[in-house]
Design a protein around this motif. Structure first.
Motif, PDB file in Angstrom:
ATOM      1  N   CYS A 115     -10.800  -4.809  -6.807  1.00  0.00           N
ATOM      2  CA  CYS A 115     -11.403  -5.630  -5.747  1.00  0.00           C
ATOM      3  C   CYS A 115     -12.808  -5.150  -5.420  1.00  0.00           C
ATOM      4  O   CYS A 115     -13.744  -5.950  -5.276  1.00  0.00           O
ATOM      5  CB  CYS A 115     -10.527  -5.593  -4.495  1.00  0.00           C
ATOM      6  SG  CYS A 115      -8.966  -6.494  -4.653  1.00  0.00           S
ATOM      7  N   LEU A 125     -11.206  -6.366   0.255  1.00  0.00           N
ATOM      8  CA  LEU A 125      -9.815  -6.025   0.524  1.00  0.00           C
ATOM      9  C   LEU A 125      -9.703  -5.402   1.905  1.00  0.00           C
ATOM     10  O   LEU A 125     -10.420  -4.460   2.244  1.00  0.00           O
ATOM     11  CB  LEU A 125      -9.301  -5.056  -0.542  1.00  0.00           C
ATOM     12  CG  LEU A 125      -7.812  -4.715  -0.490  1.00  0.00           C
ATOM     13  CD1 LEU A 125      -6.956  -5.961  -0.703  1.00  0.00           C
ATOM     14  CD2 LEU A 125      -7.470  -3.658  -1.541  1.00  0.00           C
ATOM     15  N   ARG A 153       0.822  -1.209   0.000  1.00  0.00           N
ATOM     16  CA  ARG A 153       0.000   0.000   0.000  1.00  0.00           C
ATOM     17  C   ARG A 153       0.856   1.258   0.000  1.00  0.00           C
ATOM     18  O   ARG A 153       0.519   2.254  -0.626  1.00  0.00           O
ATOM     19  CB  ARG A 153      -0.914   0.019   1.232  1.00  0.00           C
ATOM     20  CG  ARG A 153      -1.922  -1.099   1.270  1.00  0.00           C
ATOM     21  CD  ARG A 153      -2.926  -0.907   2.389  1.00  0.00           C
ATOM     22  NE  ARG A 153      -2.307  -0.814   3.690  1.00  0.00           N
ATOM     23  CZ  ARG A 153      -1.987  -1.853   4.444  1.00  0.00           C
ATOM     24  NH1 ARG A 153      -2.178  -3.075   3.983  1.00  0.00           N
ATOM     25  NH2 ARG A 153      -1.449  -1.687   5.635  1.00  0.00           N
ATOM     26  N   ALA A 176      -7.156  -1.917  -5.548  1.00  0.00           N
ATOM     27  CA  ALA A 176      -8.277  -1.805  -4.605  1.00  0.00           C
ATOM     28  C   ALA A 176      -9.586  -1.551  -5.356  1.00  0.00           C
ATOM     29  O   ALA A 176     -10.640  -2.083  -4.973  1.00  0.00           O
ATOM     30  CB  ALA A 176      -8.005  -0.684  -3.603  1.00  0.00           C
ATOM     31  N   HIS A 181      -1.575   0.362  -6.144  1.00  0.00           N
ATOM     32  CA  HIS A 181      -2.410  -0.256  -5.114  1.00  0.00           C
ATOM     33  C   HIS A 181      -3.841   0.283  -5.188  1.00  0.00           C
ATOM     34  O   HIS A 181      -4.799  -0.462  -4.975  1.00  0.00           O
ATOM     35  CB  HIS A 181      -1.845  -0.013  -3.722  1.00  0.00           C
ATOM     36  CG  HIS A 181      -2.654  -0.675  -2.648  1.00  0.00           C
ATOM     37  ND1 HIS A 181      -2.546  -2.011  -2.350  1.00  0.00           N
ATOM     38  CD2 HIS A 181      -3.630  -0.189  -1.827  1.00  0.00           C
ATOM     39  CE1 HIS A 181      -3.404  -2.325  -1.386  1.00  0.00           C
ATOM     40  NE2 HIS A 181      -4.069  -1.242  -1.056  1.00  0.00           N
TER      41      HIS A 181
END
Length: 700
Positions: A280, A287, A254, A277, A273
């Motif tokens: 997801c 996540l 992250r 995300a 990242h």
């Protein structure tokens, strides 16, 4: 090479009639020694074939010096030897017709260029022969249900391996066994644990696919460091959704999400990242940021898979503990329930006025009968229609108070159908209570924050909305010839206008007389901006003049813009000054897009202007977008409150949504190129929005 159906392949590899251990040993300081002992210890029922050139027997079993000297073909070969020996023995395994390899050994893609070449050679051996490969550089796999333990971790040195309907796939072997250990300690367990290592052949999604098909697994946990196949991730996530199996994930990396904004703001606010995300979110993968919270959530979900969480009731023996738990929930987007009238009436029998609100302070009860009050409190909350879950925070108090709650949790009423989480903020004094919960398979949190993180992820899981196929708006077609290279503002905005976006077009003027002539056509007030391929952020360079009201001001500002640009970057190439109409509004937004190396074209939109990187109020989504999806995502941003009419002033939110969708189709049309687009700001007024600054780079 296209892989065959991997779930059935893994099912076969997890049920081997015989296993050859290349590198087997009795030495417990070696991977091959520990793995061998754990396989025997946990009751594998098939034939074990130790391979060791220096020993004739190991743990009472006959050993042979090489795979080539075996008198039968093993179903699975496990390698714990040096990397070069792996290649030699893998070639023998391929010639024998071995179905699969599990390579614990390191020294492959994890070991630089030479290691990568070695891994590619190993993969060629496997693919040419049809063998499947797990690893290399992994810690193996653990299956309590199949009594198959091919892992060397010391946490496995125990009499039994508790099972729960949870599967775990990890790109870190040490983390996999660490959280096996923690799960067992807190009353949890797993059906399977897979350490996938370098994923040279079978990758993380293959193992998740197997768990989706596995009837014993109801929730899937993953620890992810990187994704090999973005489309496989999407396909597998959709399979998990269709199967009704929650997929929980923690991903490392992250802190390195952002990139240097070398071209525009878009790269820095849509880092790797952040893109992961967003995928997801769109595909229903939950996540999370914390491994402990993921395990807690998984163990809660297996009991209440279909429950949705919005509002939570807190029971605490400490007013302070309850307040901190309420804060933790609020900070992570989970609300406190407002009790129904019937719940308030039931609680009023046991608590003084004002103490039966949420959180419920058990320490403030009217009577000393802790058992009676604890049972009555839980029963009231479990029947409260406004409460989706109950959180018990175990601060320091007389242990009989908490014991009364714990006893009711492990022996619930038949009509209770809500999850109860227990968070222990106290230390060793609460040890017996932890043990009681663990013995009854009821996982607990190590802190109120951990519980809040789990409940927050559960809430997001219940709010999942699948993305819909996007329809292209009218007058939003790609040009016959798409431009290439770094486009200046004028060129960028003309392409945006082709896609139907509202822009305030102007003219690039090479000298002040051209600028005066352009101003006479447009009319004052004006905006003037320096045009240079070497100056990205014009405001920082003093390259923007606003509210140019007359010819005298124009002439003065024209000279000033050139001087500022040279002072900012002496060798900057200057193409002129862009003269355009002044657009005014109430809110400044950013709309950006770029090509993500893994996930393709992505869009970012949110708060813009000069504070875009400071405000962090933005959302990322794969392109293209439907109007409904753009609306839903925009509504998650704080700045959307201004667009919807803060204090009664309505803004052109419909125009903003239309612009977002049109930019998403431009990004979609550039999906086969490396590109980056930055519209900043998109100025929004009451009746219209304008893209007043834009910059676009399109590669080959």
């Amino acid at each position: 090479m296209e892989t065959v159906t991997c779930a059935s392949t893994l099912d076969a590899l997890l049920d081997p009639a015989s296993i050859a251990l290349v590198g087997a040993s009795e030495d417990q300081s070696k991977f091959g020694g520990r793995l061998f002992r754990m396989l025997l210890k946990h009751g594998y029922g098939g034939k074990v074939l130790p391979i060791n050139p220096s020993r004739s027997s190991l743990f009472g079993l006959p050993a042979v010096p090489s795979l080539a000297t075996l008198d039968s073909v093993p179903d699975l070969a496990v390698f714990t030897v040096g990397a070069d020996t792996v290649l030699e023995q893998a070639q023998i395994a391929a010639q024998m017709g071995v179905r699969g390899l599990l390579v614990i050994s390191a020294g492959f893609a994890d070991a630089g260029e030479r290691g990568l070449e070695r891994e590619q050679a190993l993969l060629r051996i496997c693919r040419d022969s049809g063998m499947r490969l797990i690893g290399p550089n992994c810690l193996g796999m653990i299956s309590p249900s199949r009594k198959l333990v091919l892992c060397s971790s010391p946490v496995l040195d125990r009499d039994s391996l508790p099972e729960r309907p949870i599967g775990f796939v990890s790109q870190s072997g040490a983390l996999m066994t660490t959280y096996f250990d923690r799960a067992w300690a807190m009353g949890g367990g797993f059906t399977y644990g897979f350490s996938v290592g370098n994923q040279a052949d079978l990758d993380l999604c293959d193992f998740v696919d197997f768990l989706i098909d596995d009837p014993q697994t109801r929730v899937i946990c993953t620890y992810i460091e990187g994704i090999k196949d973005a489309q496989a991730l999407r396909r597998t996530a959709r399979r998990a959704q269709a199967a009704g199996k929650p997929w929980l994930a923690v991903k490392a990396g992250r802190s390195s999400a952002g990139k240097a904004a070398a071209f525009s703001h878009t790269a820095s606010v849509a880092g790797d990242h952040d893109v992961f995300a967003s995928v997801c979110r769109d595909e229903g993968i939950s996540l999370m940021d914390d491994m402990g919270a993921m395990l807690l959530l998984a163990n809660s979900m297996v009991r209440f898979t279909s429950n949705k969480i919005s509002n939570v009731a807190i029971v605490t023996p400490s007013g302070g503990g309850g307040a901190l738990a309420a804060d933790a929930l609020a900070e992570h987007g989970v609300g406190l329930s407002t009790f129904s009238a019937s719940t308030q009436t039931a609680l009023a029998k046991h608590y003084p006025a004002g103490q039966a609100d949420n959180p419920v302070d058990l320490g403030a009860r009217l009577t000393q009968g802790s058992t009676e009050v604890a049972h009555a409190t839980l029963d009231a909350l479990m029947q409260d229609p406004q409460s989706d879950a109950v959180l018990i925070t175990a601060s320091m108090c007389p242990q009989e108070w908490m014991a009364a709650l714990i006893q009711k949790i492990i022996k619930p009423e038949p009509h209770w159908a809500k999850p109860v989480m227990v968070a222990f903020d106290a230390g060793d004094t609460s040890g017996p209570l932890r043990q009681t919960l663990a013995q009854h398979g009821h996982a607990y949190a190590s802190s109120s924050l951990e519980a809040a993180l789990a409940l927050s992820a559960w809430k997001r899981h219940g709010q999942f909305v699948a993305r819909q196929p996007a329809l292209r708006p009218s007058a939003c077609q790609a040009p016959t010839v798409m431009p290439r290279g770094v486009l200046n503002e004028d060129q960028s905005k003309r392409l945006l206008a082709h896609y139907g976006l509202p822009v305030n077009l102007g003219q690039v003027c090479e000298d002040v007389e051209q600028a005066v002539a352009q101003a006479e056509q447009i009319g004052y007030p004006l905006v003037m901006k320096i045009v240079s391929p070497d100056i990205v952020h014009k405001t920082e360079a003093g390259g923007v003049a606003l509210d140019v009201s007359d010819e005298a001001t124009l002439r003065r500002d024209f000279a000033r813009l050139y001087a500022n640009a040279k002072a900012y970057k002496a060798d900057a190439r200057l193409d002129g000054v862009l003269v355009q109409a002044m657009a005014k509004g109430d809110v400044e937004l950013l709309i950006g897009a770029r090509q993500d190396a893994q996930f393709g074209p992505v869009l970012v939109f949110g708060a813009g202007g000069i504070l875009v990187e400071l405000l962090s109020d933005r959302v990322i989504a794969a392109a293209p977008l439907t109007l409904a999806d753009a609306d839903r995502l925009l509504s998650t941003l704080t700045i959307d409150r201004l667009l919807k009419g803060y204090r009664g002033r309505m803004l052109d939110r419909a125009g903003v949504l239309d612009a977002i969708v049109r930019v998403s189709f431009l990004a979609h049309d550039l999906r086969d190129t490396s590109f980056e687009l930055d519209i900043n700001p998109l100025i929004v007024a009451s009746t219209r929005c304008h893209a007043v600054d834009a910059r676009l780079s399109i590669g080959e």
